[in-house]
Design an enzyme around this catalytic site. Structure first.
Site, PDB file in Angstrom:
ATOM      1  CG  HIS A 164      -2.035  -1.164   1.159  1.00  0.00           C
ATOM      2  ND1 HIS A 164      -2.772  -1.329   0.257  1.00  0.00           N
ATOM      3  CD2 HIS A 164      -2.312  -2.240   1.888  1.00  0.00           C
ATOM      4  CE1 HIS A 164      -3.453  -2.422   0.287  1.00  0.00           C
ATOM      5  NE2 HIS A 164      -3.271  -2.750   1.307  1.00  0.00           N
ATOM      6  NE  ARG A 192       1.921  -4.406   3.510  1.00  0.00           N
ATOM      7  CZ  ARG A 192       0.838  -3.738   3.944  1.00  0.00           C
ATOM      8  NH1 ARG A 192       0.006  -4.575   4.784  1.00  0.00           N
ATOM      9  NH2 ARG A 192       0.536  -2.642   3.864  1.00  0.00           N
ATOM     10  CD  GLU A 225      -3.856  -8.717   4.751  1.00  0.00           C
ATOM     11  OE1 GLU A 225      -4.321  -7.404   5.141  1.00  0.00           O
ATOM     12  OE2 GLU A 225      -3.305  -8.697   3.886  1.00  0.00           O
ATOM     13  CG  ASP A 279      -7.136  -5.547   4.091  1.00  0.00           C
ATOM     14  OD1 ASP A 279      -7.930  -5.201   3.307  1.00  0.00           O
ATOM     15  OD2 ASP A 279      -5.863  -5.407   3.599  1.00  0.00           O
TER      16      ASP A 279
END
Lengths: 256, 256, 256, 256, 256, 256
Positions: free
Chosen positions: E46, E71, E147, E173
């Protein structure tokens, strides 16, 4: 959330005039964004653009009312979600060939419960607004490209997937797939027939139809037929054509 | 050392057709380089380009026979030497206003004993060849821009500086300096007169004259008058003009 | 279309000497391209390079006759098509383990009817020429890496896939997969045997065999055995080795 | 504040072995920084590097104990202060020709009251420590390049400027300036004599002398004479030499 | 090989305080790395970061003892291996939903015989040391994000995959997936319950549990419950919050 | 032409709240631009930013009503004109020490007849509008920094230069110049007195006064005194302060 002008145009039966960006630069993108296009598509598939360059291009487009659209390189969750988080208001996904492809596309581009898009609209909420999460599913537009023989075989399966807003026809790829010459406008009869068929089925399913064109003439003719999203040319093609014309005139004038 | 096609063209009285690059990107540069220009000028002054982006743009141009030229932002030794080390075969320097300016320009762009250019043609010797050091002084082309009232006052002083190969007229800046409208082609009479005067004095001193144009008509007319290096348009202007034309036609066709 | 010198070399039974690029920069790429390699491979897998940096590196290589090859990070349609559109004349795909893997690789890298490569050779047609579309399938070279136990198990299945031009052996990965030390040249007997086996089967199927090497001695010995595409070292390794030698000599000379 | 190992080496009469970075990339810089150099100089003058690329290169060097030095393109306040704010622990300034040049150099690189450096060590205080402001004047090292006929004429004037820590000889520029061949090591007698003279005067004034070399032999010989900062080769030269050697051996082995 | 401080903290039952990087820049990363975090996670999902920008960010972090974690955008072999080769000491993979997902994650991040990670730790061996290959499998840390509803369904299947070191909970999430509001700290009861359940099962399987938080209060409370890796805020959020506070105070002070 | 909100605020006696950008990135710039600042200054002097990165940062700011200002590294014509061409609506120039400095600053930033700014507002006319040329001289704002002993000596000479819109005080540099501690807010008495003097003389000459601050308290107090442009903090400082606070709270909470 900032509304999506594509949806507004379509709601009233209108067609959007879309520009195309293959040059990986935010200044050329901003220059294009000032020419009056309804939307501009940054092409991460055949354009020379990747994610990192796309971000300032989206920012450049965001200085104007032009709607930012992105074509991703492939039906891959990572990049689809990244371009949405970066603020794309439309995504075009190449080579959607089956119902399952279309379902994955819709899942990756929508938040639960409609899909499985991961949450983190880091730039998208700057562009769209703080209520992005609540409205993104109904604001963003998802296009599936119909450009292969397989896609023709599964056309109704694809078009009936809930959440698929639009399809986009790549005439050159579709032509190649059908054994025709890879051109944009003056396609061979077999390809022309397929395009008409795609348009008709899209209309039937209430899915907006878009298409790539080489000239304004072709684009206008296709709008007349019912297409509601037409691309003409690209930044690089328009620049090259203009340059070639200048050089040709100079060569002629100089008698070279 | 790879010869400089600009010098070859000029030697036989010919004129070079020059393209202009304001978009800071190597793909748009390469696309332009395939359109048949004799030379392409990367504009580090008013273009959105800086040194770091210029390097791959020079590489892109080097994939073709087009001659790479660079306009520097200002008469400053550091950047002049850097663009030459990077392989520019011509440099255009803005706002050369006095004999001393012209002398500094020549000094910065030539190795001893002709000047004080520092030695280190790191990329230039890849492009020019291993004998770059021996021939650079006679191969590279140095342009001084004549575009201010001061430059007009010192015109002969500037033009008689040994080692200055060419001058380049910026019609819009020159017009502004003379109190006229800043345009490229259809300049006000006072500016037109100044341009003719500059051309005549350049011819007198055996210095090549170049000029910026907006249209091929203006460029051809100026070549007919004696200019030997003419620029028409730029990557960004050609792209924008093409885009605007498409959008206008679409709007008209759609009755908007 | 510009011919592919790799195919020309192979046609007459010759071997290509390939250099390797791990440094993500177009100046180092251009410097390498001037050292006489037959081809240079930009490594998007283990090198520090990604798509955006690869583009100017391809442009840098295109200033010379050296053939540009790209190793992609993984067997993934998006990146394979992007590197081809950017003008790679060869692609190396890691970890091709099954017949299906090899079939997907061939499909992604060839236009219909031979494959499903999407049409849009934006930079490729600048480099290859305007007739790129017609000849790309027969000009570009596709390498599958054979470097796992699974690939050994399916060796003939892989090698018999139509359209696969060549294989490339990664001795360190292959060694690891077989429980041996991950080295390039002086591999353990089990790995050496596997390499010989791969070469023999490739020859049998009329597929060109390539391999990564640490030294020229190993590369020459492997050419003598029948390999026709050998890599020696890389930009970063050659630089580091040269630097280490300088530092060691200085330390020794200074009695440190 | 983190101490400057160059000063520590010099304090005890030692010499620093300096590497040179012309490739504008942080991965090649980090690779070089792991080879044991006492310092590494990022070359913003003849290298292909500019400010923006220099920053991650400084970060890459900062992962090791190697001292980061930067050569600026020219004696210009803006860039000198920017490279110091970015964390350079040494700066080399080209073409310092007069006492006034040297005074400006010292002024631009030292805080008041010693100079006029503007305050804002944004990255420098991350690298140097929170007490950077208090100690920078006594920690950073400033080199003036002596490489022109003018500099030879004003040698004592330059060397006696308070705050100038070191000089750096560019043998090729100095040779050019004296009408000799532009080489690093085996310079013509006139240049050799000038170099000896510079070294002697620097010693007399208590200023450290540094010099660029092509080989370790030359560097060691010059240390023996009294130079305390020697550069050998560069990232690009070491890489190219290594590559050329590989290609030559392969060509020979293949009988081409 | 350089040890992994995360493992050292965990070995003694401690918890790591992790910072988060969404701004794609090496200077902001270095600034963050000097604030005392145990680890910093570069967010390629993200965050606005991609591979090319991540590399200098990893270098920036490597100037400090802070542990570099990345990530990735998705469970995809190419990017997982690239971030490890670039020197990440931990990887967080989003949306691991099944045992097969977890097995693939472990396979892609470990060398044979434990997995199928391809060999070529080009920067990783600069950071980790020359013995990287021998110890990477036991040093690097692999996190699977839990998630989704699917992940909850297969929780024990996932947690029992050998080689999975840790899990990471994305509260927003996970909340969305369960039909709750997408928040970090003050989650709805259903989500809170799920988080407790995940923590308990992770403990049972001897897998470290990590979680994203909005405030230090939440992070401390979760450590008290047993989480051993807590993220608070991000570079962009901390900057925006600080800026908003300044602007609000100024507006208030100015009576606007 | 788009009006300049700074001029509008000042016209009515208001003060502008200015943010500061040292991080060279367009995403952090866009995030800052959404926090409500009246203007944002991109710092090319002490910030880690150069021209190329500034361009997308200006684009990012242009997505909001925040006024884009740029501080240049030095009083140099090339960079001053480039930042204006890129669309800056204000420029801050460091270390303006004499009347001649101020005159050059005004000349470089205004078109004839008021100055000698070269014509080519390539991006500026996208941002400002097609009538940019006609109104730029009266719209753009030019700040001279008063921060040295020399500037104090020539204060009235500087302030009386026609066309100079504003001055900007750098408290830390001014303090250093006066032998005081380099701080922003709580300056030593001698520096405080100098600041009051500058403000008084600026008022007398009808020149707007701006100043750098560390806290909102200082900024508000200075507005109360008559300053009309106040900066508080910077992107990097706000981020670091926020991060340090999180880490400190976590350490405290964990009893470390």
């Amino acid at each position: 959330m900032r509304p999506n002008r594509l949806r507004e145009l379509w709601r009233t039966g209108g067609a959007a005039v879309n520009g195309w960006l293959a040059i990986p630069n935010s200044f050329s993108a901003e220059t294009m964004a000032h020419q009056g296009w309804d939307s501009l598509t940054i092409d991460l598939q055949h354009g020379m653009v990747d994610y990192a360059t796309m971000v300032p291009m989206l920012q450049a487009i965001s200085t104007t009312p032009t709607v930012p659209v992105v074509r991703v390189p492939w039906l891959e969750a990572g990049i689809l979600m990244k371009v949405l988080d970066a603020g794309a208001y439309g995504v075009i996904c190449p080579m959607v060939n089956t119902r399952e492809d279309a379902q994955r596309l819709v899942a990756y581009t929508h938040y639960a419960p409609r899909g499985t898009r991961s949450f983190g609209p880091v730039r998208a909420s700057l562009y769209g607004g703080p209520d992005y999460a609540a409205h993104a599913n109904d604001t963003i537009v998802t296009f599936a490209m119909i450009e292969t023989a397989a896609a023709l075989d599964h056309l109704d399966d694809i078009l009936s997937v809930e959440g698929l807003d639009a399809i986009y026809v790549g005439p050159s790829d579709l032509s190649l797939a059908l054994g025709c010459r890879p051109v944009f406008d003056d396609v061979d009869p077999k390809a022309a027939e397929a395009i008409d068929h795609i348009l008709a089925r899209a209309k039937h399913h209430g899915v907006v139809a878009g298409i790539h064109n080489g000239t304004t003439e072709a684009a206008l003719a296709r709008i007349a037929k019912g297409f509601q999203f037409v691309t003409v040319g690209s930044d690089a093609r328009l620049m090259a054509a203009g340059a070639r014309q200048v050089v040709d005139r100079m060569q002629a004038g100089l008698g070279r």
